[in-house]
Design a protein around this motif. Structure first.
Motif, PDB file in Angstrom:
ATOM      1  N   PRO A   1      10.472 -71.802 -47.988  1.00 28.39           N
ATOM      2  CA  PRO A   1       9.419 -70.882 -47.587  1.00 28.39           C
ATOM      3  C   PRO A   1       8.056 -71.503 -47.834  1.00 28.39           C
ATOM      4  O   PRO A   1       7.856 -72.187 -48.833  1.00 28.39           O
TER       5      PRO A   1
ATOM      6  N   ARG B   1       0.955 -69.554 -41.246  1.00 28.93           N
ATOM      7  CA  ARG B   1       2.223 -69.835 -41.912  1.00 28.93           C
ATOM      8  C   ARG B   1       2.928 -68.535 -42.295  1.00 28.93           C
ATOM      9  O   ARG B   1       4.140 -68.394 -42.136  1.00 28.93           O
TER      10      ARG B   1
ATOM     11  N   HIS C   1       6.509 -67.178 -40.885  1.00 26.82           N
ATOM     12  CA  HIS C   1       7.585 -66.984 -41.860  1.00 26.82           C
ATOM     13  C   HIS C   1       8.101 -65.543 -41.828  1.00 26.82           C
ATOM     14  O   HIS C   1       9.319 -65.307 -41.859  1.00 26.82           O
TER      15      HIS C   1
END
Length: 321
Positions: A8, A51, A55
């Motif tokens: 992650p 990001r 995600h």
């Protein structure tokens, strides 16, 4: 079975919550032109936002692939505040941010949302970005969280064999009972409900139980021990069968039949029962965990037992008539 580690991104808690809120708002009926412009401005404001958005979308897709009733209810229930709160919690739990990382292990859905897992009867090998390797045993799951300062692997359930790579960032292995600190080590870690067992093959490993207030214990190569949240048992030499599961084998050395069947049962679905009348029979040998039916047939030949198969998922080993 192998898989590349896709960790992650390093996303702050506040940004993760913002991304979740935007996703839920979109799923609740789309954005007005003004809100669409506000979302685009938010997305372009910082690379961390981008990001986080990518995600959270991946987590949302993963949730939709789960068979969990909780995930299904949150994703498909009619629009309501409770539905939005449930979905927000699931998405944040899946994101693995600093805010929610400690919450995940308090909830029963944790294994479903684990970064990596292996199903019953299968093993899985993960190659991490730092060069470390994690092998997961049957019905096991882990979370992996690396950033610029540290490396953290959390064993959520089951068993893993870790070959830790050299890296300037400290490495921690977390279980329900404490923290392990491998120093370029190769170790096996298995979590039970009341304890964790660790076996060290190479390197050395620091151990600090969760509620222990003293100095850590350093486990040396070729040692193993068990520990709970308060203390550890004295280290002892490695068992002959430690880590044999990575080769698909179960090693028994004068093992009680009941204990042997409990181990074999980890690799098959359903119930594998042992009649108390034969529980204390001793068994030795090396057995393939990938063919438990064959192993049971061998037991019927080598021991005074018979195998009663009520169904494929309900099998009892009992005394031979």
């Amino acid at each position: 079975m192998s898989g590349a580690f896709n960790h992650p991104p390093d996303i702050g808690s506040a940004v993760a919550e913002q991304a979740v809120s935007w996703l839920i708002e979109m799923q609740d009926g789309g954005l007005s032109p003004g809100r669409q412009q506000a979302w685009e401005q938010w997305l372009q404001a910082h690379s961390e936002h981008q990001r986080a958005w990518e995600h959270i979308q991946r987590i949302n897709q993963r949730l939709r692939g789960l068979s969990s009733p909780l995930a299904h209810a949150a994703l498909n229930a009619p629009k309501s505040n409770s539905r939005r709160q449930a979905l927000k919690l699931l998405l944040l739990l899946g994101a693995g941010t600093a805010l929610t990382y400690g919450v995940r292990d308090q909830l029963p859905i944790t294994p479903l949302l684990a970064d990596f897992s292996s199903p019953v009867g299968q093993r899985r090998t993960l190659q991490l970005h730092d060069g470390s390797q994690v092998q997961l045993n049957t019905a096991s799951s882990v979370d992996v969280r690396f950033n610029g300062q540290q490396r953290v692997i959390r064993l959520l359930e089951g068993e893993m064999l870790l070959t830790a790579a050299q890296d300037p960032r400290p490495l921690q292995v977390l279980t329900a009972h404490g923290v392990l600190q491998p120093q370029a080590a190769r170790l096996n870690v298995r979590q039970f409900s009341d304890r964790t067992e660790v076996a060290v093959f190479d390197g050395q490993v620091g151990l600090m139980p969760t509620a222990h207030s003293g100095s850590p214990l350093w486990i040396q190569p070729h040692q193993q021990l068990s520990f709970n949240r308060q203390a550890w048992n004295p280290p002892r030499p490695l068992d002959a069968g430690s880590g044999a599961w990575t080769d698909g084998m179960l090693v028994a050395a004068h093992m009680r039949l009941a204990d042997f069947l409990a181990e074999l049962g980890r690799y098959r679905r359903g119930q594998l029962n042992c009649d108390p009348n034969v529980a204390d029979l001793l068994i030795s040998g090396t057995y393939p965990v990938d063919n438990s039916e064959r192993v049971l047939d061998l037991l019927a030949v080598s021991l005074p037992v018979r195998i009663r198969r009520f169904t494929r998922y309900w099998v009892t080993v009992e005394a031979k008539a």
